[in-house]
Scaffold this active site. Structure first.
Site, short mmCIF file in Angstrom:
data_model
loop_
_atom_site.label_atom_id
_atom_site.label_comp_id
_atom_site.label_asym_id
_atom_site.label_seq_id
_atom_site.Cartn_x
_atom_site.Cartn_y
_atom_site.Cartn_z
N HIS A 268 -61.77 58.23 161.11
CA HIS A 268 -62.82 58.74 161.97
C HIS A 268 -62.40 59.96 162.89
O HIS A 268 -63.32 60.79 163.02
CB HIS A 268 -63.04 57.18 162.69
CG HIS A 268 -64.40 57.55 163.51
ND1 HIS A 268 -65.83 57.18 163.26
CD2 HIS A 268 -64.84 58.06 164.89
CE1 HIS A 268 -66.70 57.54 164.15
NE2 HIS A 268 -65.89 58.03 165.16
N GLU A 269 -61.51 59.53 163.57
CA GLU A 269 -61.00 60.45 164.63
C GLU A 269 -60.66 61.90 164.01
O GLU A 269 -60.83 63.08 164.44
CB GLU A 269 -60.05 60.14 165.65
CG GLU A 269 -60.34 58.73 166.42
CD GLU A 269 -61.89 58.92 167.13
OE1 GLU A 269 -62.22 59.96 167.62
OE2 GLU A 269 -62.45 57.89 167.28
N HIS A 272 -63.45 63.86 163.39
CA HIS A 272 -63.82 64.67 164.94
C HIS A 272 -63.12 65.89 165.01
O HIS A 272 -63.74 66.97 165.36
CB HIS A 272 -63.87 63.65 166.09
CG HIS A 272 -64.84 62.72 166.19
ND1 HIS A 272 -66.42 63.08 166.06
CD2 HIS A 272 -64.80 61.34 166.13
CE1 HIS A 272 -67.05 62.14 166.34
NE2 HIS A 272 -66.19 60.89 166.23
N GLU A 300 -70.80 63.05 165.38
CA GLU A 300 -70.59 61.68 164.77
C GLU A 300 -70.62 61.81 163.17
O GLU A 300 -70.07 60.91 162.60
CB GLU A 300 -71.53 60.71 165.46
CG GLU A 300 -71.29 59.22 165.29
CD GLU A 300 -69.86 58.88 166.24
OE1 GLU A 300 -69.18 59.80 166.65
OE2 GLU A 300 -69.40 57.84 165.56
CO CO Z 1 -67.17 58.87 167.02
#
Ligand code: CO
Length: 506
Positions: A268-269, A272, A300
């Site tokens: 997830h990160e 980003h 997101e």
């Molecule tokens: Co996030």
């Protein structure tokens, strides 16, 4: 006008430099700072933040914006400027208006109220005592409404707040998208509920920190995160932070009895970070306001794209499961890949948003959107929040919430004054699915490529279309530009339907 533009970029870069210094202090505080350093660190942070604010409201910047023809009504400025220059002025005007329209006494009062509010929230959560938090929530709510009135007098407060995080959105536009989302998610959830439950106990074998760290390092490489421009550390809550154009860092956390937590947080990160590192609006605008993300929801979308669309997909694990099993051995010894993929996609209504699966997650957000829009509009009183939460949790997720710790006290956002932020999380899923559909048109053999370990095609596609422009487009414009149509929840719903009908066999 050339000279004015160059000077403006110079001033803009300077304030970003100061902001990045602040981010470095914040990163250190979360990852490595000795506990007793906290008092001086908060003074350091307050000082750097006030310097950054001073640099953001320098009158010279306002004068330059005006000379270039940029006003609140015509943010892009003089019509003779290049499109990239007009996009830059539009982005900078937004941030200038936001930074200069709030009176400093209101800013200070807000900082105090949210600081006290968050401390009160921590206590209230610990003691399951909403009543002790209610006056703080009321105070923050009153102040945020005053802020909205300063930013855009005459406009409904919730519209003003939503626009801070998702430029161009309104309560009505979100409500339209969410009412459809709500109906379709509830329908998918009902279909899943009619099928046998997935047993995911294979994910609960103990895996030590060193092995989880090795798996995270490997996944960052697999997804294409350039470690000469970033790094991985540990923090209580995973996050991504930008400390410079070539320095975007992420964190994760290791739970010994549930190793997927670190794997998927890292992916997830990484999503980003890949976005931040991919922003490239041209050398002229490196490190300026144009080199910022289009919105929180677009941000997101990138994290969820890698975490869910790619990282929880069958093709990805065709290529990568054997090596993961080696890295976390013996936890997955003898486990079949199909069972691993089923387990990481288990769907079940649960109380806590941050632990929710892809299907129920959106319903957690719809719940918060409905409550916070009612709170801001005065349709819901603060003291009635726990009851309203319970009713909606029953209605949307079929859950009986018995305490506020697992109900309205679970999130930090409202105590921090982040009203209008929650929708970004769900919109991110919608953008991700819509981008994925557009990507499949351009790369019809996407699944085969991912199954062969070719994630670079995916990243290249995202970089060129979504990452590189930074905030050249407003999010609504970006999604039209990239996919050919406005945001439409049908893409996300189709994605879920396809994926979960296979997994659950409905
Ligand atoms: Co996030």
């Amino acid at each position: 006008m050339r000279k004015e533009l160059e000077r403006l970029v110079e001033l803009d870069r300077e304030r970003k430099l100061v902001a990045h210094i602040g981010a470095l202090l914040g990163w250190d505080q979360e990852t490595g700072m000795p506990p007793k350093a906290v008092d001086e660190r908060s003074e350091q942070l307050a000082l750097v933040e006030s310097l950054a604010h001073e640099k953001s409201v320098r009158p010279e910047m306002g004068e330059l914006l005006e000379k270039l023809g940029s006003t609140t009504e015509n943010p892009g400025g003089d019509a003779s400027l290049l499109p990239v220059e007009r996009a830059y002025l539009r982005a900078l005007r937004r941030s200038w208006d936001r930074d200069t329209k709030l009176p400093s006494d209101l800013v200070a009062e807000f900082a105090r109220a949210t600081s006290l509010g968050q401390a009160a929230w921590v206590q209230a959560k610990k003691n399951d005592d909403f009543a002790s938090f209610a006056p703080h929530l009321q105070k923050v709510l009153d102040l945020i409404k005053r802020e909205a009135a300063c930013l855009s007098p005459g406009k409904p407060a919730y519209d003003v707040l939503l626009d801070l995080y998702e430029p161009g959105s309104t309560e009505l536009s979100i409500r339209t998208v969410f009412s459809r989302l709500r109906r379709d998610l509830v329908a998918i959830l009902a279909k899943i509920g009619s099928r046998p439950k997935i047993d995911d106990s294979i994910l609960r074998e103990t895996v030590g920190e060193a092995r989880q760290r090795a798996a995270s390092d490997w996944l960052m490489d697999v997804l294409g995160y350039d470690r000469l421009r970033g790094r991985l550390d540990v923090s209580a809550h995973p996050f991504t932070t930008t400390l410079g154009v070539d320095d975007v860092r992420i964190t994760t956390r290791y739970i010994p009895g549930f190793f997927p937590s670190s794997l998927f947080s890292t992916m997830h990160e990484t999503g980003h970070a890949l976005y931040e590192l991919g922003i490239a609006p041209g050398a002229e605008f490196r490190g300026t306001e144009l080199a910022e993300a289009a919105s929180m929801a677009v941000h997101e979308s990138q994290s969820r794209f890698w975490e869910n669309v790619i990282g929880r997909g069958e093709p990805f694990w065709k290529r990568n499961f054997t090596h993961l099993a080696e890295l976390v051995s013996p936890a997955l010894d003898g486990v079949r890949r199909e069972d691993f993929v089923r387990s990481i996609n288990k769907v079940e209504p649960s109380f806590i948003r941050t632990e929710a699966d892809e299907v129920t997650y959106g319903l957690h957000i719809v719940l918060r959107f409905e409550l916070e829009s009612d709170l801001i509009a005065g349709r819901l009183a603060v003291r009635d929040v726990p009851e309203a939460w319970r009713a909606k949790a029953k209605d949307l997720l079929g859950l009986d919430v018995r305490d506020d710790v697992r109900g309205c006290l679970q999130d930090v956002h409202w105590s921090a004054g982040l009203f209008g932020y929650f929708p970004s999380y769900a919109l991110g899923n919608l953008y991700a699915a819509q981008f994925a559909d557009a990507m499949r048109k351009d790369i019809p053999d996407l699944d085969e490529r991912v199954a062969m370990g070719d994630n670079a095609s995916v990243l290249e596609w995202l970089r060129e279309r979504v990452h590189a422009p930074g905030s050249f487009w407003l999010p609504g414009e970006l999604v039209e530009k990239v996919t050919g149509s406005p945001l439409d929840p049908a893409h996300f719903i189709d994605y879920l339907d396809r994926k979960y009908s296979q997994i659950y066999g409905f």
